[in-house]
Every structure is written in structure tokens, then in C-alpha cells.
Scaffold this active site. Structure first.
Site, short mmCIF file in Angstrom:
data_model
loop_
_atom_site.label_atom_id
_atom_site.label_comp_id
_atom_site.label_asym_id
_atom_site.label_seq_id
_atom_site.Cartn_x
_atom_site.Cartn_y
_atom_site.Cartn_z
N HIS A 18 11.68 -2.23 -27.02
CA HIS A 18 11.42 -0.95 -27.67
C HIS A 18 12.74 -0.23 -27.89
CE1 HIS A 18 11.95 1.13 -23.87
NE2 HIS A 18 10.89 0.56 -23.32
N HIS A 21 15.27 0.06 -25.10
CA HIS A 21 16.10 -1.12 -24.85
C HIS A 21 17.18 -1.25 -25.93
CE1 HIS A 21 12.05 -2.66 -23.22
NE2 HIS A 21 12.78 -2.33 -22.18
N CYS A 126 7.59 -0.97 -4.73
CA CYS A 126 7.07 -0.72 -6.07
C CYS A 126 7.34 -1.97 -6.90
CB CYS A 126 7.72 0.50 -6.72
SG CYS A 126 7.23 0.62 -8.46
N CYS A 129 9.29 -1.25 -10.19
CA CYS A 129 10.75 -1.10 -10.04
C CYS A 129 11.35 -2.36 -9.42
CB CYS A 129 11.10 0.06 -9.12
SG CYS A 129 10.66 1.67 -9.74
N CYS A 145 4.79 6.02 -7.30
CA CYS A 145 6.14 5.85 -7.84
C CYS A 145 6.31 6.82 -9.01
CB CYS A 145 6.35 4.41 -8.32
SG CYS A 145 7.85 4.27 -9.31
N HIS A 148 6.63 4.81 -12.40
CA HIS A 148 5.53 4.00 -12.91
C HIS A 148 4.17 4.65 -12.76
CE1 HIS A 148 8.85 1.15 -12.53
NE2 HIS A 148 8.32 0.65 -13.63
N LYS A 298 9.02 9.47 -21.07
CA LYS A 298 9.82 8.25 -21.09
C LYS A 298 9.10 7.18 -21.93
CE LYS A 298 11.70 4.65 -18.24
NZ LYS A 298 11.42 3.80 -17.11
N LYS A 301 6.41 0.68 -21.36
CA LYS A 301 5.17 -0.04 -21.54
C LYS A 301 4.02 0.68 -20.84
CE LYS A 301 3.08 -4.43 -20.68
NZ LYS A 301 2.93 -4.99 -21.98
N1 MSP Z 1 15.70 -5.87 -15.22
C1 MSP Z 1 16.19 -4.62 -14.81
C2 MSP Z 1 17.68 -4.53 -15.05
C3 MSP Z 1 18.48 -5.58 -14.35
S1 MSP Z 1 20.15 -5.45 -14.74
C4 MSP Z 1 20.88 -6.50 -13.72
C5 MSP Z 1 15.50 -3.50 -15.59
N2 MSP Z 1 14.92 -3.87 -16.72
S2 MSP Z 1 14.11 -2.88 -17.68
O1 MSP Z 1 13.71 -3.70 -18.78
O2 MSP Z 1 13.10 -2.21 -16.97
O3 MSP Z 1 15.11 -1.82 -18.13
C6 MSP Z 1 16.30 -2.19 -18.74
C7 MSP Z 1 17.09 -1.01 -19.18
O4 MSP Z 1 16.40 -0.34 -20.20
C8 MSP Z 1 17.37 -0.02 -18.07
O5 MSP Z 1 18.72 0.36 -18.13
C9 MSP Z 1 16.50 1.14 -18.43
O6 MSP Z 1 17.07 2.36 -18.03
C10 MSP Z 1 16.52 1.02 -19.95
N3 MSP Z 1 15.45 1.76 -20.56
C11 MSP Z 1 14.11 1.51 -20.49
N4 MSP Z 1 13.48 2.51 -21.14
C12 MSP Z 1 14.38 3.39 -21.62
C13 MSP Z 1 14.33 4.53 -22.40
N5 MSP Z 1 13.21 5.04 -22.79
N6 MSP Z 1 15.50 5.10 -22.80
C14 MSP Z 1 16.70 4.56 -22.49
N7 MSP Z 1 16.79 3.48 -21.74
C15 MSP Z 1 15.65 2.96 -21.18
O7 MSP Z 1 15.54 -2.38 -15.15
#
Ligand code: MSP
Length: 673
Positions: A18, A21, A126, A129, A145, A148, A298, A301
Site C-alpha cells: 500500500h 510501504h 502481539c 507486531c 495492542c 493492531h 494509520k 491491512k
Molecule cells: N517486517 C517488519 C520490518 C522488518 S525490517 C528488518 C515490518 N513490516 S511491515 O510490513 O509491517 O512494515 C514495514 C514498514 O512499513 C514499517 O517501517 C512501517 O512503519 C511501514 N508502514 C506501514 N504502514 C505505514 C504507513 N501507513 N505509513 C508509513 N509507513 C508505514 O514492520
């Protein structure tokens, strides 16, 4: 020449890519492109985080083995980034054999140093997380959490502990000696107080599930998923030539979201130190950015409001999305992703400022019979030219500094200031007035100066908008940028006069949208909120028949007026079709044809839907399937307190139905259009 290694977090594969990411990944790509313009040797790493309990459960929900599941979703991430012009060097997967082997070696080194020991752990975990939590970190009552919005689980099991406590003082010394290690400053302070408050040893393995890297010598245990995941930054480089990016003379920058700061600034350096890495071999910067929100929530998913970056890029081009992500939010802070603001900024910064400048200048050249770059004699410069030259120097330097300081929003603000300065120069120098006076030398000088500023701008926008830079340069008759290691291209001053170089074909670089076009675009980009069904009267049968009329709104027929059988787009968009995930399914006593399902359609609670599917399907075969739900039908009462809140789409006779299903990993609640 320097070395620059930038990483994004590796994304969990329980989600589809999304815009949140896309945010870190676009910024990583832009920073790396900036460093390429400096002539640096660069490496960009991104990938997917594929082990852990969350993924194991997700695959089980889909009735497939974890590897099949991760292969499918990882591909989605891998294929998304090039469509946003993200040019990674490696897409790492934590299921890659070289990564797994590297992690096992790291574990062995730490164990040999005596920093991993067997014990037993009882605490709150969690799964969202993938991390242990204390009561204080959770919302009470109920141990919820905060990220979540779900209660956490109690875990009691044998575990290998990592001796984190032992590293408390070394970490504090590190933060002290290297104030830039954690950025921005506010985040650094957060980590400092966390570590000063005292660290506990960290549970670093689990025995209650299987989907992970086995602990060397004790394969009942799989490693804590963060131990495995964080190591990707180092494992990706291996021990051959690429290891030069993990050397004291390389700058290593980890971009992370604020939610995963602690893992990167406390656990990761501690793991490395414990494995024998020296302080100068630790990463240089961990920069925590904020969250993008949609309407203040935020994007995630679990909240089911993800914005698909590819949709925005599909409508406006990847560069426009990239520009907005880099420019709209001060890097480090939270910001709302607002499609209307995106279009406004597009019109203002890109259309009316930079696009207009290119258009004006090339238009004036054509009008004055110049189809090639004009020549110029600096000896005849007026104060106006001197001012403009000064703006190029100072704004190019400020832009460079901002990129270097990890402040893309400031970098682009300064870039656009230079474009504004050039537009102001056109107004003041008024080449049309000089032409009227017959002063061709002055006209030529003005246009020559502007063409050179445009060239500088075409370089300065490249980190953010590589394709637009190519298009702009093509119009200016310049080749696309292809930076080489050791050859700096950053425009520290005005580029040289290129007299005689033929212009390319002019055309609007950023065509602006009028109000109507903007409205239409927004309608396409932002899913319309479905109209509330006004009447509780006779809803079409919830069940097998797809022949029922789509909607009865306030008793008015939804039929179109145009041609018989043809409906307008507006009529169609009143039907709220959504992806639903079947959570439970059972037979309805005494009703041969009916099944009662609960279906997750992206709302806080699953809906009850009653459908005439029982002659074809055994209830258990439907659980876990993604179906198509008509979500805005008025509820239908089947008697005996059985009310259906929607309809599933299907075709065929009652005994041989085919359900309309979605086989991709699409989030429940996603709208079908
Ligand atoms: N798998 C772990 C990261 C491991 S790194 C060694 C993880 N994955 S995640 O898919 O949940 O999140 C990945 C990144 O996307 C995180 O830095 C998280 O902060 C970022 N984001 C997820 N949603 C976001 C927003 N809505 N806005 C900005 N960044 C966000 O955590």
C-alpha cells in the site's frame, strides 16, 4: 566518490503493498538517485520478511503451505516497485538460502560469545507486531495492542535469551558518540529514555510454531523473527565484493517507520556487537519516518483502508505520486494522504510552476525562431542575470544539502523555488518587450540563460521524478541522465552554454487539470462511499440468484433512462461490491438450501449473510474463501431472527453453483469496480 548503502524495511507478506510501504521505498530510491548524481557508488536493498507466526497463521487460513503463500505475496511486492521506478539492487527474501545461512552463522557467533542462553519465558506477545509486550505498552483493560487493536496472547515456553542487558551501556555510549545514529532528534530522545530505563534480556526463539529459521543445534526452536529479519541488511551483501558497502568508509542508512525504531536502534546494533562487529561497522543512520494516514487513521491491512499506489501511479504517472510522497510530508513526521491535496500540489508546483516554465521558455524560443540552444556573452549580463545565477548557486546548494540531510521535502521545496525564481526572471526580463524593441542579442541572452536553468532543474528533479526528467531533457535536446560512479552531475552552478544543440519536440510536461477534470479524476481515485440503502423494504433474495435487481433505493427504480438495459456509471457505482473473506459457515436448520455465513467485508465486525448455497457447497469448504459481496443491499429478514446483511454473487442452478471468488490476496473490504 563515496559509498552509500540505503535500505527499506523488509515488508511482511501478510499485506499487499500500500502507499505506506511505497513511502519508505520511494524515499530510499530518491536518496539513492541523489547519491548517484554525486557520483557515489550506491546500493539499494528492499525485500520481504517472510517468517514468523503471523505468516504461518495467514497461510493456514488460506489452507496452503507457508512457502506457497510467501512466494505469491512476495512477488506482488517485487513487481510493484519497478512500476514506481524504484530501482533496487537486490530484492531480498528472508527465505532466500544465502540469507538463512548467514543468519545461522550470526547466531552461532553470538552463541559462541556466550550471549545466547536457554531459559523459559512467560509474557504477552502481539503476533501482529511479532514482538513481546509489557502491560504498560498495551491498552487496558484487555491487553490490547495499540497498533493492531487486538488483544495480545500469553506465551509460556522455553526460549533462548539474548543477553541484551549486558549491552545497555555500550548502546548508550554509542548514542552519545554518534548523535546522528538515530534521527530525527525526537526519536533519538525516545530511544535514549527507553534504554536508560533499563534493558531486559530478550527472548530470541520460539517453540510453539515452525515457520522460521531453526536454531543451530536445537531445531525445536525457530529464531525470533526480528533476529532473522534485521540480519537481512547485512546478509544481502554477503562476504564478497558487496561487503564493501558494510565498511567504515561506506554510509549505511536504514529507513524505517517509527513503529520499528526500537528493533533497529537497540536490538540490531546489540546483535551486531555481540557477533563481534566493531562500533565502526555498525550502520551510520537509522532514520524513523512517520505514518501516512487516511483521514487520520494509520493505513494498514487491519484497518482496511489501504491506498493502492499503483492506482494513483496509473492515473497520474509514477513520478507524480513520488513527488507528492516526497514533498507533501515533512520527512520524519506523520502526514495525511489526501488525493485532493495531491492534485492541488500537482497543479501548483508541477503544472503552473515547473511545467509552465518549460512551456514558456520553449514557446518563446520557437516564437523567436530559435530551434537550437542560443549562445550568450556573459560580459553583457545585467543584474537580473546575476541574480538568477546566484539563485541557481544557492538553491542548488540548499537542495543538495537537504537531500544529504535526509530532508526530501526541503530538497523539493528548494528545487521549486529555483523554478519560481526563473519564472520571475522571465517576467522581469520580459523577452517579448526586448523582441519588440528589436534587441535580438538581449532576447537570445535571456532565453539562453533560461534554457540553462531548465537543464539544472532537469537534473535536480531526477531523484524524485526520473521519467519527467528524461522527458524534460528530451524537449531540451539533452540525453537522459545515466549517472556513472565517479562522475558528479549535480549542478553546483549554472550548466554551460550549449550553443547549437537542437531542441527536441516541445509538449506539456505536466498538463494541468481544470475543476471538472479534477473532480472526475478524484472520483476514479477515491472510492465513493456507497449510498446508505434508504428503504428497508423488500430486498432482493440474499442467496444464489444473481438475477435479482441490483438495488432499490427509496423505492425508486435504479433503471437507466438512456437505452433499455443500459445503466450509467453513476448507477453502477451505487452498487457496493466488495471482497469478503468467509470466516464461518453453517447450515440453517430446517432450510435445505440456506447457509448462514459470517463474512469479513472490511468492517470492525464480520457480517451475517444468508445465501442459498447449501445444495452445492459443504459449509466448511467455504471458510477462508474470498467472495464477492453486494454490501449495500437492504437487510433481508428470513424469520427466526435470521437476517441477511448482503448477498454473494454466484451463477448456475442451485445444485451446481459457481461462486464469484477472488483468488488473489486482496484485503477484505476492497471494492470491486
Ligand atoms: N517486517 C517488519 C520490518 C522488518 S525490517 C528488518 C515490518 N513490516 S511491515 O510490513 O509491517 O512494515 C514495514 C514498514 O512499513 C514499517 O517501517 C512501517 O512503519 C511501514 N508502514 C506501514 N504502514 C505505514 C504507513 N501507513 N505509513 C508509513 N509507513 C508505514 O514492520
Amino acid at each position: 566518490m563515496a559509498r552509500f548503502y540505503v535500505t527499506t524495511p523488509i515488508y511482511y507478506v501478510n499485506d499487499i503493498p500500500h502507499v505506506g510501504h511505497a513511502y519508505s521505498t520511494v524515499i530510499a530510491d530518491a536518496l539513492r538517485r541523489f547519491h548517484r548524481l554525486l557520483g557515489d557508488e550506491t546500493y539499494l536493498l528492499t525485500g520481504t520478511d517472510e517468517h514468523g507466526q503471523k505468516i504461518e497463521r495467514r497461510a493456514a487460513e488460506e489452507n496452503i503451505d507457508p512457502k506457497t503463500y510467501v512466494d505469491r505475496v512476495s512477488t506482488r511486492f517485487k513487481q510493484t516497485w519497478p512500476k514506481l521506478d524504484i530501482d533496487y539492487d537486490r530484492f531480498i527474501r528472508t527465505t532466500d538460502p544465502d540469507h538463512e545461512a548467514f543468519v545461522a552463522e550470526l547466531w552461532k557467533k553470538i552463541a559462541a560469545n556466550g550471549d545466547l542462553y536457554l531459559g523459559s519465558y512467560e509474557g504477552l506477545y502481539c503476533v501482529g507486531c511479532e514482538s513481546f509486550k509489557t502491560d504498560k505498552e498495551l491498552e487496558q483493560p484487555g491487553n490490547i495492542c495499540p497498533l493492531h487493536k487486538k488483544p495480545v496472547e500469553t506465551v509460556k515456553e522455553p526460549t533462548y535469551f539474548f543477553a541484551l542487558k549486558k549491552y545497555q551501556q555500550r548502546l548508550l555510549d554509542l548514542y552519545e558518540r554518534r548523535p546522528d545514529f538515530i534521527q530525527p532528534e525526537s526519536r533519538r530522545n525516545e530511544v535514549l529514555s527507553f534504554v536508560r530505563a533499563g534493558l531486559e534480556d530478550l527472548s530470541c526463539s520460539r517453540v510453539s510454531f515452525k515457520w522460521g529459521i531453526p536454531v543451530p543445534g536445537d531445531p525445536k526452536h525457530v529464531m525470533f523473527v526480528w533476529f532473522d529479519a534485521l540480519t537481512n541488511y547485512r546478509s544481502a551483501l554477503g562476504s564478497g565484493d558487496l561487503a564493501k558497502f558494510w565498511a567504515p568508509n561506506a554510509k549505511v542508512v536504514h529507513l524505517v517507520g517509527k513503529d520499528i525504531l526500537r528493533f533497529h536502534t537497540v536490538y540490531w546494533p546489540a546483535f551486531l556487537l555481540a557477533a563481534g562487529y566493531k562500533e565502526e561497522e555498525l550502520p551510520d543512520v537509522v532514520f524513523a519516518h512517520g505514518f501516512l494516514t487516511i483521514d487520520g487513521e494509520k493505513i494498514s491491512k487491519s484497518l482496511k483502508n489501504g491506498v493502492d499506489p499503483l492506482k494513483v501511479a496509473g492515473e497520474l504517472g509514477a513520478d507524480v505520486l513520488r513527488y507528492h510522497l516526497l514533498r507533501a510530508v515533512a520527512f520524519g513526521q506523520d502526514g495525511d494522504f489526501d488525493h485532493a491535496a495531491l492534485l492541488e500540489r500537482y497543479n501548483a508546483d508541477l503544472g503552473k510552476n515547473l511545467g509552465n516554465l518549460l512551456n514558456r521558455v520553449l514557446g518563446l524560443c520557437a516564437k523567436n525562431g530559435l530551434d537550437k540552444h542560443p549562445s550568450d556573452d556573459p560580459a553583457t549580463d545585467s543584474p537580473l542575470e546575476k541574480d538568477l545565477d546566484e539563485s541557481v548557486r544557492t538553491l542548488a546548494a540548499a537542495t543538495r544539502k537537504a537531500w544529504d540531510d535526509l530532508a526530501p521535502h526541503v530538497a523539493l521545496e528548494n528545487t521549486m523555488k529555483l523554478s519560481s525564481a526563473a519564472n520571475t526572471y522571465v517576467d522581469r526580463a520580459a523577452p517579448w518587450a526586448e523582441a519588440k524593441k528589436g534587441d535580438t542579442a538581449r532576447v537570445t541572452k535571456i532565453l539562453s540563460r533560461l534554457v540553462r536553468v531548465l537543464e539544472a532543474l532537469s537534473v535536480m528533479i531526477w531523484p524524485a521524478m526520473p521519467k519527467k526528467s528524461d522527458a524534460m531533457r528530451a524537449q531540451l535536446g539533452l540525453p537522459a541522465l545515466a549517472p556513472k560512479v565517479g562522475a558528479a552531475e549535480w549542478p553546483d552552478a549554472l550548466p554551460p552554454v550549449r550553443a547549437g544543440l537542437a531542441f527536441g519536440t516541445a509538449g506539456p510536461l505536466f498538463p494541468t487539470f481544470d475543476e471538472k477534470a479534477q473532480r472526475e479524476l478524484l472520483d476514479r481515485l477515491v472510492p465513493k462511499v456507497a449510498e446508505e440503502p434508504k428503504a428497508a423494504e423488500a430486498a432482493p433474495a440474499a442467496g444464489a440468484s444473481a438475477k435479482a435487481p441490483a438495488s432499490t433505493s427509496g423505492g425508486k427504480p435504479a433503471a437507466p433512462e438512456a437505452a433499455p438495459g443500459v445503466i450509467s456509471y453513476d448507477d453502477f457505482s451505487k452498487v457496493d461490491l466488495r471482497v469478503g473473506l468467509v470466516k464461518t459457515c453453517e447450515k440453517v436448520p430446517k432450510k435445505d438450501k440456506l447457509l448462514k455465513l459470517t463474512v469479513d467485508v472490511g468492517e470492525p465486525e464480520p457480517r451475517t449473510i444468508v445465501a442459498g448455497l447449501a445444495l452445492t457447497f459443504q459449509p466448511e469448504t467455504l471458510v477462508g474463501r474470498r467472495v464477492v459481496v453486494v454490501a449495500n443491499l437492504a437487510p433481508r429478514d428470513f424469520g427466526g431472527k435470521l437476517v441477511s446483511h448482503g448477498m454473494l454473487l454466484a451463477t448456475g442452478p442451485s445444485e451446481a453453483l459457481h461462486l464469484a471468488t477472488i483468488d488473489e490476496d486482496v484485503a477484505p473490504g476492497s471494492r470491486l469496480k
